[in-house]
Design a protein around this motif. Sequence first.
Motif, PDB file in Angstrom:
ATOM      1  N   GLY A  37       0.806  -1.213   0.000  1.00 16.40           N
ATOM      2  CA  GLY A  37       0.000   0.000   0.000  1.00 16.40           C
ATOM      3  C   GLY A  37       0.841   1.265   0.000  1.00 16.40           C
ATOM      4  O   GLY A  37       0.355   2.338   0.333  1.00 16.40           O
ATOM      5  N   ALA A  38       2.105   1.143  -0.382  1.00 13.91           N
ATOM      6  CA  ALA A  38       3.021   2.280  -0.370  1.00 13.91           C
ATOM      7  C   ALA A  38       3.207   2.896  -1.754  1.00 13.91           C
ATOM      8  O   ALA A  38       3.984   3.831  -1.908  1.00 13.91           O
ATOM      9  CB  ALA A  38       4.379   1.862   0.180  1.00 13.91           C
ATOM     10  N   ALA A  59       7.643  12.760 -10.207  1.00 13.41           N
ATOM     11  CA  ALA A  59       8.713  13.519 -10.853  1.00 13.41           C
ATOM     12  C   ALA A  59       8.549  15.019 -10.609  1.00 13.41           C
ATOM     13  O   ALA A  59       9.515  15.721 -10.293  1.00 13.41           O
ATOM     14  CB  ALA A  59       8.731  13.225 -12.353  1.00 13.41           C
ATOM     15  N   GLU A  60       7.309  15.507 -10.728  1.00 12.25           N
ATOM     16  CA  GLU A  60       7.052  16.930 -10.500  1.00 12.25           C
ATOM     17  C   GLU A  60       7.405  17.342  -9.073  1.00 12.25           C
ATOM     18  O   GLU A  60       8.021  18.377  -8.856  1.00 12.25           O
ATOM     19  CB  GLU A  60       5.584  17.252 -10.782  1.00 12.25           C
ATOM     20  N   GLN A  61       7.022  16.522  -8.087  1.00 14.35           N
ATOM     21  CA  GLN A  61       7.320  16.852  -6.696  1.00 14.35           C
ATOM     22  C   GLN A  61       8.815  16.862  -6.433  1.00 14.35           C
ATOM     23  O   GLN A  61       9.316  17.714  -5.704  1.00 14.35           O
ATOM     24  CB  GLN A  61       6.627  15.889  -5.742  1.00 14.35           C
ATOM     25  N   ALA A  62       9.528  15.907  -7.000  1.00 12.82           N
ATOM     26  CA  ALA A  62      10.974  15.858  -6.809  1.00 12.82           C
ATOM     27  C   ALA A  62      11.626  17.106  -7.398  1.00 12.82           C
ATOM     28  O   ALA A  62      12.534  17.690  -6.797  1.00 12.82           O
ATOM     29  CB  ALA A  62      11.549  14.596  -7.444  1.00 12.82           C
ATOM     30  N   ASP A  70       9.295  10.702  -0.742  1.00  9.85           N
ATOM     31  CA  ASP A  70       8.996   9.419  -0.115  1.00  9.85           C
ATOM     32  C   ASP A  70       7.572   9.028  -0.484  1.00  9.85           C
ATOM     33  O   ASP A  70       6.607   9.593   0.032  1.00  9.85           O
ATOM     34  CB  ASP A  70       9.147   9.532   1.396  1.00  9.85           C
ATOM     35  N   VAL A  71       7.442   8.067  -1.389  1.00 13.46           N
ATOM     36  CA  VAL A  71       6.129   7.654  -1.884  1.00 13.46           C
ATOM     37  C   VAL A  71       5.277   7.072  -0.767  1.00 13.46           C
ATOM     38  O   VAL A  71       4.079   7.322  -0.694  1.00 13.46           O
ATOM     39  CB  VAL A  71       6.268   6.641  -3.042  1.00 13.46           C
ATOM     40  N   ALA A  72       5.887   6.317   0.126  1.00 16.01           N
ATOM     41  CA  ALA A  72       5.128   5.726   1.235  1.00 16.01           C
ATOM     42  C   ALA A  72       4.545   6.815   2.122  1.00 16.01           C
ATOM     43  O   ALA A  72       3.397   6.722   2.562  1.00 16.01           O
ATOM     44  CB  ALA A  72       6.021   4.798   2.052  1.00 16.01           C
ATOM     45  N   GLN A  73       5.305   7.880   2.368  1.00 16.24           N
ATOM     46  CA  GLN A  73       4.800   8.990   3.175  1.00 16.24           C
ATOM     47  C   GLN A  73       3.672   9.712   2.454  1.00 16.24           C
ATOM     48  O   GLN A  73       2.655  10.051   3.062  1.00 16.24           O
ATOM     49  CB  GLN A  73       5.921   9.968   3.501  1.00 16.24           C
ATOM     50  N   MET A  74       3.824   9.935   1.150  1.00 22.33           N
ATOM     51  CA  MET A  74       2.764  10.565   0.359  1.00 22.33           C
ATOM     52  C   MET A  74       1.485   9.744   0.432  1.00 22.33           C
ATOM     53  O   MET A  74       0.398  10.288   0.616  1.00 22.33           O
ATOM     54  CB  MET A  74       3.178  10.682  -1.120  1.00 22.33           C
TER      55      MET A  74
END
Length: 92
Positions: A37-38, A59-62, A70-74
């Motif tokens: 689920g991350a 990519a835009e956020q980076a 951190d995709v899991a945090q998002m």
Amino acid sequence: MSTTLPNAGGPAFYTVREAAAILRCNKNTLYRAIHEGAFPAVQIRTRFVVPAAAVERLAEQAIETGTCVDVAQMTAERRTSREVLRTTGGAW
């Protein structure tokens, strides 16, 4: 069958293999993240597809933040936000 939206430039969804290639990671790593689920994905029976918008947003956020995303945090933040909206009926 085309995976592109009408009048759109690119595909609406990537296979996990395609998304992993774009993100330059192993497809098994991406499958694990999806199962935990991350990482956002759509499951159709036993098959997973990754929304192209999710890959583009990463990519835009980076680029915007200039930091590691951190995709899991998002995903956790998005899940919490949805839960708050659900429990409050959409009002704060």
